[in-house]
Design an enzyme around this catalytic site. Structure first.
Site, mmCIF file in Angstrom:
data_model
loop_
_atom_site.group_PDB
_atom_site.id
_atom_site.type_symbol
_atom_site.label_atom_id
_atom_site.label_comp_id
_atom_site.label_asym_id
_atom_site.label_seq_id
_atom_site.Cartn_x
_atom_site.Cartn_y
_atom_site.Cartn_z
ATOM 1 N N THR A 195 -1.017 -0.580 -4.499
ATOM 2 C CA THR A 195 -1.996 0.493 -4.632
ATOM 3 C C THR A 195 -1.509 1.755 -3.949
ATOM 4 O OG1 THR A 195 -3.214 0.068 -2.577
ATOM 5 C CG2 THR A 195 -3.825 -1.252 -4.503
ATOM 6 N N GLU B 250 0.837 -1.198 0.000
ATOM 7 C CA GLU B 250 0.000 0.000 0.000
ATOM 8 C C GLU B 250 0.872 1.247 0.000
ATOM 9 O OE1 GLU B 250 -4.140 -0.595 2.229
ATOM 10 O OE2 GLU B 250 -2.457 -0.781 3.590
ATOM 11 N N CYS B 251 0.708 2.098 -0.986
ATOM 12 C CA CYS B 251 1.369 3.401 -1.084
ATOM 13 C C CYS B 251 2.887 3.249 -0.937
ATOM 14 C CB CYS B 251 0.795 4.375 -0.074
ATOM 15 S SG CYS B 251 1.141 6.102 -0.490
ATOM 16 N N GLY B 252 3.473 3.488 0.228
ATOM 17 C CA GLY B 252 4.907 3.304 0.392
ATOM 18 C C GLY B 252 5.330 1.887 0.078
#
Length: 431
Positions: free
Chosen positions: A413, A312-314
């Protein structure tokens, strides 16, 4: 468990410091305090946990739904729950006021009193009366005067308040109570812990027992059906690069399998596992260490063999081909996902988001909708033949229309989701 919300007149008014001081005041009065945060934030809760000694609960109807939000509230443990609001009390379509209404929690308003007395009372009265105008059924019980001096200043504020608004004390103007900021918000609680002596000094000016008297218990939600354990081992990255984790997410993974933490930044090897979860955080601040991480090298090999990996993201950034920092330095990442990440001075996305699955994937089945939150300063340049798992129905995602970059059985994501979305149950069942 009874509770109350400390809400702000605006963003930046000092809600976090007032919340931490209230936690200390109540703790010194003999109460066990459960902290919580309205909205999707990861950073303020890290300060709550550092002061209260237990994880802060996430209360966000967009992420969790109203029933899920109430369940998450009651997963907390303590005598009293102190909830820090988000933005100003009435700001946003899932505002602090809406959360207070849903949970039937009283509101104590944090007001900037640095340059006013009677005007502070007038502002607070306006916030109290605006609830009826907005059609929101909440109880604004009183105020905390932020950055207020003692003596005549405090006395003037207190005397100006109407009978309908109680005075819960003040937080004095003290430099030691300032928390450093950077992109994404404040420094994390473990990096820049607030000075406890200064916090205790502020807490001494708050009325802990008055907070306890006004607190109420939300209606209890229906109990959940138990979920079967999968017997699978789930490796979860946990360090200063991967520090954005909702407590409920880790609890859900522990309920469904065995969670094995590891630190790519510290050079840990990837544990023996059936799946990997890479939370968000600050990989851009640790890009050199991640570039040399044996865990990411092994992760690339295992991902190509079909190991399920959810970033997720990072976490997605660490799974990409490369990461370019603000200083212009480019570092090789795991190389699982066909994207090159670049950091920017201004944020590229900040909002609640909604995704719809284009196909079966690790966090959703085809056609299912996922609600989450995105906040990042990076952009992703993806290969022309990149495959996406989601269409963006609200938000920005990776390219404005899609999110969920996928390769092998790896999913990355920009959108963070909560355990109440069902995404992590789907992940565990896909292992």
């Amino acid at each position: 468990m009874k509770g109350f919300i400390l809400a702000g007149t605006t963003s930046g008014v000092g809600k976090t410091v007032a919340t931490l001081a209230a936690i200390r005041a109540l703790s010194k009065a003999g109460y066990t305090v459960q902290p919580a945060k309205a909205g999707p934030d990861f950073i303020d809760p890290s300060h709550h946990a550092a002061v209260a000694g237990q994880a802060s609960r996430t209360l966000d109807p967009w992420l969790c739904g109203e029933e899920g939000m109430a369940r998450n509230y009651y997963r907390g443990e303590g005598d009293l729950c102190v909830v820090e609001g988000m933005m100003g009390l009435y700001d946003g379509d899932t505002s602090t006021a809406r959360i207070a209404e849903s949970l039937d929690l009283p509101v104590v308003l944090v007001c900037d009193a640095s340059a006013g007395m009677e005007s502070v009372a007038a502002s607070a009265l306006g916030f109290q009366e605006y609830a009826a105008h907005a059609g929101i059924d909440i109880d604004v019980a009183g105020i905390v005067a932020q950055r207020a001096h003692g003596g005549r200043h405090e006395e003037g504020i207190r005397e100006a308040l109407p009978d309908s608004l109680s005075y819960f004390g003040r937080v004095p103007p003290t430099e030691e109570l300032e928390i450093p900021e950077r992109h994404l918000g404040l420094h994390m609680g473990g990096e820049s812990p607030i000075d406890l002596a200064a916090l205790d000094e502020a807490a001494a000016h708050l009325k802990g027992e008055k907070f306890a008297e006004v607190a109420r218990a939300p209606p209890r939600p229906d109990p959940e059906e138990p979920r079967p354990a999968t017997g699978k081992r789930i490796a979860v990255a946990r360090d200063s690069a991967f520090c954005f984790r909702y407590p409920a997410t880790i609890e859900r993974l522990q309920e469904r399998g065995e969670v094995v933490p590891f630190s790519p930044v510290r050079g840990d090897a990837l544990p023996d596992c059936d799946g990997v979860y890479l939370p968000g955080g600050y990989p851009e601040l640790h890009a050199a260490a991640l570039a040399d991480s044996p865990a990411l090298e092994t992760l690339a090999e295992r991902a190509s063999e079909g190991l399920p990996v959810f970033g997720e993201c990072g976490g997605m950034m660490a799974l990409s081909e490369s990461l370019t920092t603000l200083e212009g330095n480019t570092y090789g990442m795991a190389g699982v996902l066909p994207a090159d990440i670049e950091m920017h001075e201004r944020y590229r996305a900040l909002d609640h988001a909604e995704l719809r699955a284009r196909e079966d994937t690790l966090s959703a089945r085809a056609g299912e909708s996922l609600r989450g939150h995105e906040f990042h300063y990076s952009s992703a340049e993806v290969d022309p033949d990149a495959r996406f798992a989601f269409n963006v129905e609200r938000g920005t995602g990776i390219d404005g229309e899609h999110d969920g970059l996928t390769e092998y059985r790896t999913l990355g994501t920009y959108v963070h989701v909560h355990a109440e979305s069902g995404a992590f149950d789907r992940f565990c069942e896909a292992l």
